[in-house]
Design an enzyme around this catalytic site. Structure first.
Site, PDB file in Angstrom:
ATOM      1  CB  THR A   1     -13.005  -7.711   1.830  1.00 51.59           C
ATOM      2  OG1 THR A   1     -12.205  -6.545   2.321  1.00 51.59           O
ATOM      3  CG2 THR A   1     -13.672  -8.722   3.059  1.00 51.59           C
TER       4      THR A   1
ATOM      5  CB  SER B   1      -0.887   0.225   1.117  1.00 49.52           C
ATOM      6  OG  SER B   1      -2.194  -0.768   1.096  1.00 49.52           O
TER       7      SER B   1
ATOM      8  N   GLY C   1       3.129  -0.624   3.849  1.00 48.51           N
ATOM      9  CA  GLY C   1       2.284  -1.577   3.089  1.00 48.51           C
ATOM     10  C   GLY C   1       2.539  -2.896   3.286  1.00 48.51           C
TER      11      GLY C   1
ATOM     12  CE1 TYR D   1      -5.188   1.882   3.942  1.00 48.32           C
ATOM     13  CE2 TYR D   1      -5.845  -0.179   2.956  1.00 48.32           C
ATOM     14  CZ  TYR D   1      -4.756   0.878   3.350  1.00 48.32           C
ATOM     15  OH  TYR D   1      -3.888   0.686   2.428  1.00 48.32           O
ATOM     16  CB  SER D   2     -12.036   0.626   0.871  1.00 49.08           C
ATOM     17  OG  SER D   2     -12.674  -0.009  -0.219  1.00 49.08           O
ATOM     18  CG  ASN D   3      -6.760  -2.413  -1.200  1.00 45.14           C
ATOM     19  OD1 ASN D   3      -6.159  -1.703  -0.698  1.00 45.14           O
ATOM     20  ND2 ASN D   3      -6.909  -3.518  -0.950  1.00 45.14           N
TER      21      ASN D   3
END
Length: 395
Positions: A172, A112, A350, A205-207
Site C-alpha cells: 500500500t 497472489s 492473484g 489481507y496483507s502482503n
C-alpha cells in the site's frame, strides 16, 4: 534485460493485497495509441480435445463474453477433469500492437497464487518439526518485527499464514520506483506504519504476512525461497512452466500474452508486460500457466505436497472480506469458495499489473483456472471471471 525508462501512473491503489501499478514509458508510447475497437477481435479456442460444435461450450462462451462485453484484451482457461484430461481455451488477442494470437496455455504473472506456494513450504517445515504454527515470529526472526503496535513476540506463524496478524500491508505504501526490492526493504517500509489491529483480533489481507513467511523459510533452511519452492513443489509435481523470476528479470520466459493496464475508464491500454516483480516476492512473484496451476492445486488437495495433519490445518478457515467475494473463507494460504452446484473449491487467485488469475480445484479432482490480461478494478468484471471458473467446475 534491455534498458528502459519507467514512469508511474497514479498512486498505488488497494487491490488484492494493495498491488501497485507501474508501466514502462516506452510501452506507453507504443501501445497508448491503440483504439478501443482493438479489444473486440474474433475469439478463438484451442483445446486438447476440441469442444463439440453441436453443443455450445459454456466455458468458451464465458471467455468470449469477457473479451466482447467486458472489453478485456485476452482471456485464457484450462479445465482439468477428474480423469486428468485437460481442455485449453483462449479468446481475444495476445498482442494488441501486432494482432498476434493468444498463446495456448501461455505463461502469466500469477500474483497472489504465490502465497499458496509459500504456505506449502512453511507447512512442509511444520511437518518436518522445524517450524511450529503457534510459535511467535520472534522464535525464527528474533527482534526483527517491531513497530507501532507491532511486536513479533506476539504474532504467530499461523497468524501470518491466515492473514490475522494485523500487520500493515507494505505494498500500500510503495512509492514511484519500479526497481528491484530486497525483502528487508519491503519489511522496513511496512514497519514504519502502525498495526491495523491486535494479532488475532480479526482478518485483513496483507502482503507483509507472506513477506515474513518467506523470510522464515530462508532462515530455517538457509536457502533462497525460490530454491525451496523449486525443489519442494515445482520439480516434484512437474510444474514445467512455473518459475520464480530471478532478481532483476523483468521478462516472461515462455510464450505469453501481453499484459495491459488502463489508467481510467475509456483510456487507451498500456503494455505493462515487462516489469521487475521483486516487490511481490513471497506474496506474488511467481510466473505460471493455467494448466500448471490446476496441477498444483490438484496435487495439493490430493495430499501429494503435505502430510494429512498439515493439509487439515491449511484447510481450517476463517471468514474473509474483500477481495474474495461472498462466502469465501481463508485458510493458511488457501481460500475456499462456494460453487453454484454445491460444495466448494479451493484456490487463491492473484492480481498483478497486467494480469488477473482465478481458479482452483475440488476434492473430486476437477480443476479450472482462468487468466485475463488486465488487472481488474471493476467488481462486476471480477465476478464475471469468477463465474467462468464456477461454470468450468460445475460442468
Amino acid at each position: 534485460m534491455r534498458a528502459q525508462t519507467w514512469q508511474r501512473i497514479r498512486s498505488p491503489r488497494r487491490q488484492q493485497g494493495g498491488r501497485r501499478r507501474a508501466v514502462p514509458a516506452a510501452a506507453a508510447m507504443a501501445v497508448g495509441v491503440l483504439a478501443m475497437s482493438a479489444l473486440a477481435p474474433p475469439a478463438s479456442a484451442s483445446a486438447a480435445a476440441r469442444p463439440n460444435t453441436a453443443r455450445p461450450d459454456t466455458v468458451q462462451q464465458g471467455l468470449d463474453a469477457l473479451v466482447r462485453t467486458d472489453r478485456l484484451p485476452a482471456a485464457l482457461a484450462s479445465v482439468r477433469g477428474p480423469d486428468g484430461r485437460t481442455r485449453i481455451y483462449t479468446a481475444g488477442v495476445g498482442d494488441l500492437a501486432t494482432g498476434a494470437k493468444v498463446p495456448v496455455d501461455g505463461q502469466v504473472r500469477i500474483g497472489s497464487n504465490t502465497k499458496t506456494f509459500t504456505a506449502v513450504v512453511v507447512l512442509q517445515l511444520v511437518g518436518e518439526g522445524k517450524v511450529s504454527l503457534d510459535a511467535p515470529v520472534d522464535t525464527y526472526l528474533p527482534g526483527l518485527v517491531r513497530g507501532d503496535g507491532i511486536d513479533g513476540r506476539h504474532i504467530t506463524v499461523r497468524q501470518l499464514l491466515q492473514q490475522t496478524s494485523g500487520l500493515p500491508n507494505y505494498s500500500t505504501y510503495l512509492g514511484d520506483d519500479v526497481r528491484y526490492f530486497d525483502p528487508r526493504d519491503l519489511l522496513d517500509l511496512a514497519l514504519q506504519h502502525k498495526a491495523d489491529f491486535a494479532p488475532g483480533e480479526k482478518w485483513a489481507y496483507s502482503n507483509t504476512n507472506y513477506l515474513l513467511a518467506g523470510l522464515i523459510v530462508q532462515k530455517i533452511t538457509g536457502r533462497p525461497l525460490a530454491e525451496e519452492m523449486d525443489r519442494r513443489i515445482i520439480k516434484p509435481i512437474g510444474l514445467r512452466h512455473t518459475y520464480f523470476p530471478a532478481p532483476g528479470d523483468a521478462t516472461i520466459r515462455e510464450a505469453h500474452p501481453k499484459g495491459y493496464y488502463r489508467d481510467s475508464a475509456g483510456a487507451p491500454l498500456l503494455d505493462v508486460t515487462e516489469t521487475d516483480p521483486s516487490w511481490g516476492w513471497a506474496a506474488g512473484q511467481l510466473v505460471s500457466t493455467d494448466s500448471d496451476l490446476n496441477r498444483f492445486f490438484t496435487a495439493l488437495l490430493h495430499g501429494d505436497l503435505l502430510p494429512e495433519a498439515q493439509l487439515t490445518q491449511m484447510r481450517t478457515t476463517v471468514a474473509t472480506e474483500y477481495p474474495f467475494g461472498d462466502g469465501a473463507r481463508y485458510g493458511l494460504g488457501i481460500v475456499s469458495k462456494p460453487l453454484s452446484c454445491g460444495g466448494v473449491y479451493w484456490g487463491h487467485g492473484g492480481s498483478f499489473p497486467g494480469y488477473e488469475t482465478r481458479g482452483g480445484a475440488t476434492d473430486r479432482g476437477r480443476a479450472a483456472n482462468v487468466a485475463v490480461t488486465m488487472q481488474l478494478d471493476d467488481e462486476a468484471t471480477r465476478k464475471h471471471v469468477d463465474a467462468v471458473v464456477d461454470t468450468a467446475l460445475c460442468r
